[in-house]
Design a protein around this motif. Structure first.
Motif, short mmCIF file in Angstrom:
data_model
loop_
_atom_site.label_atom_id
_atom_site.label_comp_id
_atom_site.label_asym_id
_atom_site.label_seq_id
_atom_site.Cartn_x
_atom_site.Cartn_y
_atom_site.Cartn_z
N GLN A 52 -14.70 -12.87 -1.86
CA GLN A 52 -15.99 -12.75 -2.53
C GLN A 52 -16.06 -11.42 -3.29
OE1 GLN A 52 -19.26 -13.92 0.27
NE2 GLN A 52 -17.55 -14.47 1.63
N PRO A 53 -15.20 -11.25 -4.30
CA PRO A 53 -15.04 -9.95 -4.93
C PRO A 53 -16.10 -9.59 -5.97
CG PRO A 53 -13.61 -11.52 -6.00
CD PRO A 53 -14.28 -12.24 -4.86
N TRP A 81 -31.14 -9.31 -30.14
CA TRP A 81 -31.81 -10.52 -29.65
C TRP A 81 -32.11 -10.47 -28.15
CZ3 TRP A 81 -29.19 -12.84 -25.78
CH2 TRP A 81 -27.80 -12.67 -25.72
N ALA A 82 -31.31 -9.72 -27.39
CA ALA A 82 -31.47 -9.71 -25.93
C ALA A 82 -32.70 -8.93 -25.48
CB ALA A 82 -30.22 -9.13 -25.27
N GLN A 83 -33.33 -8.22 -26.38
CA GLN A 83 -34.46 -7.35 -26.00
C GLN A 83 -35.65 -8.11 -25.43
OE1 GLN A 83 -36.13 -5.41 -29.48
NE2 GLN A 83 -35.33 -7.02 -30.80
N THR A 84 -35.74 -9.41 -25.70
CA THR A 84 -36.86 -10.17 -25.14
C THR A 84 -36.53 -10.85 -23.82
OG1 THR A 84 -36.22 -12.13 -26.43
CG2 THR A 84 -37.83 -10.63 -27.44
N ALA A 85 -35.27 -10.87 -23.43
CA ALA A 85 -34.89 -11.54 -22.18
C ALA A 85 -35.54 -10.85 -21.00
CB ALA A 85 -33.37 -11.54 -22.02
N PRO A 86 -36.16 -11.59 -20.09
CA PRO A 86 -36.87 -10.97 -18.97
C PRO A 86 -35.97 -10.47 -17.86
CG PRO A 86 -37.03 -13.35 -18.82
CD PRO A 86 -36.37 -13.05 -20.13
N LEU A 87 -34.69 -10.88 -17.87
CA LEU A 87 -33.77 -10.51 -16.79
C LEU A 87 -32.39 -10.25 -17.36
CD1 LEU A 87 -32.93 -10.35 -13.74
CD2 LEU A 87 -32.63 -12.84 -13.83
N LEU A 88 -31.80 -9.12 -16.96
CA LEU A 88 -30.42 -8.80 -17.31
C LEU A 88 -29.61 -8.69 -16.02
CD1 LEU A 88 -30.84 -6.04 -20.06
CD2 LEU A 88 -30.36 -8.47 -20.40
N ILE A 89 -28.38 -9.18 -16.07
CA ILE A 89 -27.48 -9.15 -14.92
C ILE A 89 -26.12 -8.66 -15.39
CG2 ILE A 89 -26.32 -10.52 -13.13
CD1 ILE A 89 -28.59 -12.58 -13.40
N LEU A 90 -25.53 -7.76 -14.65
CA LEU A 90 -24.15 -7.33 -14.88
C LEU A 90 -23.28 -7.83 -13.75
CD1 LEU A 90 -21.87 -5.61 -16.21
CD2 LEU A 90 -22.69 -3.69 -14.82
N ALA A 91 -22.21 -8.55 -14.07
CA ALA A 91 -21.24 -9.03 -13.08
C ALA A 91 -20.07 -8.06 -13.02
CB ALA A 91 -20.75 -10.43 -13.43
N VAL A 92 -19.68 -7.69 -11.80
CA VAL A 92 -18.59 -6.74 -11.57
C VAL A 92 -17.59 -7.36 -10.61
CG1 VAL A 92 -17.99 -4.44 -10.72
CG2 VAL A 92 -20.18 -4.80 -11.89
N ALA A 93 -16.29 -7.21 -10.91
CA ALA A 93 -15.23 -7.74 -10.05
C ALA A 93 -14.52 -6.59 -9.34
CB ALA A 93 -14.23 -8.54 -10.87
N GLN A 94 -14.40 -6.71 -8.02
CA GLN A 94 -13.63 -5.74 -7.24
C GLN A 94 -12.18 -6.17 -7.28
OE1 GLN A 94 -15.20 -4.66 -3.35
NE2 GLN A 94 -13.14 -4.32 -2.56
N LYS A 102 -4.78 -3.94 -1.48
CA LYS A 102 -3.77 -4.41 -2.42
C LYS A 102 -4.45 -5.06 -3.62
CE LYS A 102 0.01 -5.13 0.86
NZ LYS A 102 1.00 -6.10 1.40
N PRO A 103 -3.78 -5.08 -4.79
CA PRO A 103 -4.40 -5.69 -5.98
C PRO A 103 -4.73 -7.17 -5.74
CG PRO A 103 -2.48 -4.39 -6.60
CD PRO A 103 -2.47 -4.47 -5.10
N ASN A 104 -5.90 -7.54 -6.18
CA ASN A 104 -6.33 -8.93 -6.10
C ASN A 104 -6.35 -9.49 -7.51
OD1 ASN A 104 -7.57 -11.39 -5.78
ND2 ASN A 104 -9.49 -10.60 -4.96
N ARG A 105 -5.27 -10.15 -7.89
CA ARG A 105 -5.17 -10.63 -9.26
C ARG A 105 -6.09 -11.82 -9.54
NH1 ARG A 105 -1.96 -14.75 -11.15
NH2 ARG A 105 -0.90 -16.07 -9.63
N HIS A 106 -6.72 -12.32 -8.49
CA HIS A 106 -7.64 -13.45 -8.66
C HIS A 106 -9.10 -13.00 -8.75
CE1 HIS A 106 -4.23 -16.01 -7.67
NE2 HIS A 106 -4.04 -15.28 -6.59
N ALA A 107 -9.34 -11.70 -8.65
CA ALA A 107 -10.72 -11.20 -8.55
C ALA A 107 -11.57 -11.60 -9.75
CB ALA A 107 -10.72 -9.68 -8.38
N GLN A 108 -11.02 -11.45 -10.94
CA GLN A 108 -11.80 -11.77 -12.13
C GLN A 108 -12.03 -13.28 -12.24
OE1 GLN A 108 -9.84 -9.87 -15.45
NE2 GLN A 108 -10.21 -7.83 -14.64
N GLU A 151 -14.38 -3.66 -11.76
CA GLU A 151 -14.34 -3.86 -13.20
C GLU A 151 -15.59 -4.57 -13.71
OE1 GLU A 151 -12.83 -3.32 -16.88
OE2 GLU A 151 -11.89 -2.65 -15.01
N PRO A 152 -16.42 -3.89 -14.54
CA PRO A 152 -17.56 -4.57 -15.16
C PRO A 152 -17.06 -5.69 -16.06
CG PRO A 152 -17.74 -2.17 -15.36
CD PRO A 152 -16.35 -2.47 -14.92
N MET A 153 -17.55 -6.89 -15.85
CA MET A 153 -17.00 -8.06 -16.54
C MET A 153 -17.88 -8.59 -17.67
SD MET A 153 -14.15 -8.37 -15.08
CE MET A 153 -13.70 -9.80 -16.04
N ALA A 154 -19.18 -8.74 -17.42
CA ALA A 154 -20.05 -9.33 -18.43
C ALA A 154 -21.50 -9.01 -18.09
CB ALA A 154 -19.87 -10.84 -18.50
#
Length: 201
Positions: A52-53, A81-94, A102-108, A151-154
């Protein structure tokens, strides 16, 4: 409100076919109950070794400073255009396994699947999500104190659709353009790269 779809090749659930990424959002707030449902949906996604990264940063417009911090990470064309959106979310992968570093190449990949669950739940709740690669990841890392190995993803804008007329002429044209997808024959192979599966022939 959803865009016109072209080239449907097989029957799929309406939650998937109705999902799309609008740019026109109303300022109607998303309730705390619905927000938590989004993350509960993400929480139950499968992941490599059940790692659950994923981690999410959220900010509603009512959370002024936190919202502004995420908003400021967006590139200017998305801010328009995003200025009116009521909610912003940032997804981050460990990107390292917590159990052995150890590196988790499946994290993203796993984080993307969790986001897919979130987006499907949003569609079920009458919400829409527009995911953005156009943001400054280093600014997000600094502003939000995101540690190394994560890693910040989106960034996602979440809310309710507004009329396309609320956008600029250029964005209205993009908003109303038909949805297109590659043909399955170019994506589903069998036996060797580039050989379309016989199921599609």
């Amino acid at each position: 409100m959803s865009q016109q779809r072209e080239g449907v090749q097989a029957s799929i659930h309406e939650l998937l076919s109705e999902r799309w990424s609008p740019r026109a959002f109303t300022d109607q707030p998303v309730t705390a109950e619905k927000i938590m449902s989004l993350f509960e949906a993400a929480r139950w996604q499968a992941s490599c070794f059940n790692e659950q990264p994923w981690t999410f940063f959220i900010a509603t417009r009512e959370q002024g400073e936190d919202y502004q911090a995420l908003f400021d990470c967006l590139v200017e064309p998305n801010q328009a255009w995003a200025q009116t959106a009521p909610l912003l979310i940032l997804a981050v992968a460990q990107t390292q396994f917590s159990r052995n570093q150890k590196p988790n190449r499946h994290a993203q990949y796993d984080t993307g699947m969790a986001v897919a669950n979130l987006v499907t739940e949003a569609t079920c709740l009458g919400l829409h999500v527009h995911q953005m690669a156009g943001f400054n990841a280093e600014q997000a890392r600094t502003t939000l104190n995101i540690p190394e190995g994560c890693e910040p993803m989106a960034v996602m804008a979440v809310g309710y659709c507004a009329a396309p007329e609320s956008l600029s002429d250029v964005l209205q044209e993009r908003e109303l353009a038909p949805r297109t997808r590659k043909d399955l024959s170019s994506q589903v192979f069998q036996g060797s790269w580039g050989i379309t599966t016989t199921l599609l022939k």
